[in-house]
Design a protein around this motif. Structure first.
Motif, PDB file in Angstrom:
ATOM      1  N   LYS A  12       0.841  -1.200   0.000  1.00 36.06           N
ATOM      2  CA  LYS A  12       0.000   0.000   0.000  1.00 36.06           C
ATOM      3  C   LYS A  12       0.877   1.253   0.000  1.00 36.06           C
ATOM      4  O   LYS A  12       1.831   1.342   0.770  1.00 36.06           O
ATOM      5  N   TYR A  13       0.521   2.188  -0.879  1.00 35.31           N
ATOM      6  CA  TYR A  13       1.209   3.486  -0.933  1.00 35.31           C
ATOM      7  C   TYR A  13       0.233   4.604  -0.586  1.00 35.31           C
ATOM      8  O   TYR A  13      -0.961   4.519  -0.906  1.00 35.31           O
ATOM      9  N   PHE A  14       0.733   5.649   0.061  1.00 40.31           N
ATOM     10  CA  PHE A  14       0.030   6.930   0.138  1.00 40.31           C
ATOM     11  C   PHE A  14       0.746   7.885  -0.811  1.00 40.31           C
ATOM     12  O   PHE A  14       1.973   7.876  -0.892  1.00 40.31           O
ATOM     13  N   HIS A  15      -0.007   8.726  -1.505  1.00 45.27           N
ATOM     14  CA  HIS A  15       0.591   9.583  -2.539  1.00 45.27           C
ATOM     15  C   HIS A  15       0.501  11.080  -2.234  1.00 45.27           C
ATOM     16  O   HIS A  15       0.841  11.891  -3.079  1.00 45.27           O
ATOM     17  N   ASP A  16       0.030  11.434  -1.038  1.00 47.99           N
ATOM     18  CA  ASP A  16      -0.165  12.856  -0.765  1.00 47.99           C
ATOM     19  C   ASP A  16       0.408  13.186   0.614  1.00 47.99           C
ATOM     20  O   ASP A  16       0.046  12.525   1.582  1.00 47.99           O
ATOM     21  N   PRO A  17       1.266  14.151   0.785  1.00 45.98           N
ATOM     22  CA  PRO A  17       1.804  15.077  -0.221  1.00 45.98           C
ATOM     23  C   PRO A  17       2.922  14.455  -1.070  1.00 45.98           C
ATOM     24  O   PRO A  17       3.251  14.981  -2.125  1.00 45.98           O
TER      25      PRO A  17
END
Length: 225
Positions: A12-17
């Motif tokens: 799982k990735y978060f892209h923000d910021p």
């Protein structure tokens, strides 16, 4: 025996910021009737993982199965129905509807599912409330009972559709030590007596230590069981 939950290589990735990887190849199975604690410091990825397991977040790589049903890649409306039927939720805050009665709060998920007539749902809801020692409070508004009682009502609501799994996100996080023990004992009894599968994210070391099994996470990986 078929696992109640099977998790295979979840990434799982978060892209923000900016893009960061929060889960790094998580794999494990949970057997029916197992009472599992997910532990780890803040930022370890345990709550993110629970959110994926609950089917609320579908943006991940890897696969998740519950009772042999592959949930990865399914449409939102299918997942919403699956959630209501097969997963019970108990959160840190009970999320009861304050203006509804205790009984109505417990009945709601089953009425929404629509698999049984209302009278049967009412009977089952009362049985659950009595089992959880809420007899005599069923007609009170949910806002008029104590915090410990509210959390027990939330557990009854989580059980109304006979879910494959109960998922708890810090289920004792808002409770004092006496009520924490009550809620823990209820979960342990459900696992032992009813074969209920329970997965709970917790910061409470004592709670975790008394579960059947503990999975510890650090920086998006499982580091120990």
């Amino acid at each position: 025996m078929q696992p109640a939950l099977s998790v295979n290589n979840i990434i799982k990735y978060f892209h923000d910021p900016e893009t960061i990887q929060v889960l790094k190849g998580i794999s494990f199975d949970v057997q029916p009737g197992e009472f599992l604690a997910l532990i780890g410091k803040s930022g370890s990825g345990k709550s993110t993982l629970l959110y994926l397991l609950s089917t609320m977040d579908t943006d991940y790589e890897g696969t998740i199965q519950i009772n042999g049903t592959r949930l990865t890649g399914r449409k939102q409306n299918e997942l919403a129905r699956f959630r209501n039927e097969h997963i019970g939720f108990v959160f840190q805050f009970h999320y009861l509807l304050p203006e509804f009665s205790v009984l109505d709060n417990v009945m709601l998920p089953a009425l929404k599912l629509g698999k049984q007539p209302p009278e049967q749902i009412r009977k089952k809801a009362l049985e659950l409330l009595y089992m959880l020692d809420i007899k005599g409070h069923e007609d009170k508004k949910a806002s008029r009972i104590s915090g410990g009682q509210q959390q027990r009502v939330a557990i009854a609501r989580a059980l109304i559709n006979d879910p494959a799994i109960i998922m708890g996100d810090e289920p004792t996080g808002n409770l004092d030590s006496k009520n924490t023990k009550v809620v823990f004992d209820i979960f342990r009894e459900l696992a032992r007596e009813r074969g209920q599968t329970i997965i709970a994210v917790t910061h409470d070391d004592e709670f975790a230590a008394n579960c059947n099994r503990v999975i510890e996470m650090v920086d998006g990986k499982i580091v120990g069981e």
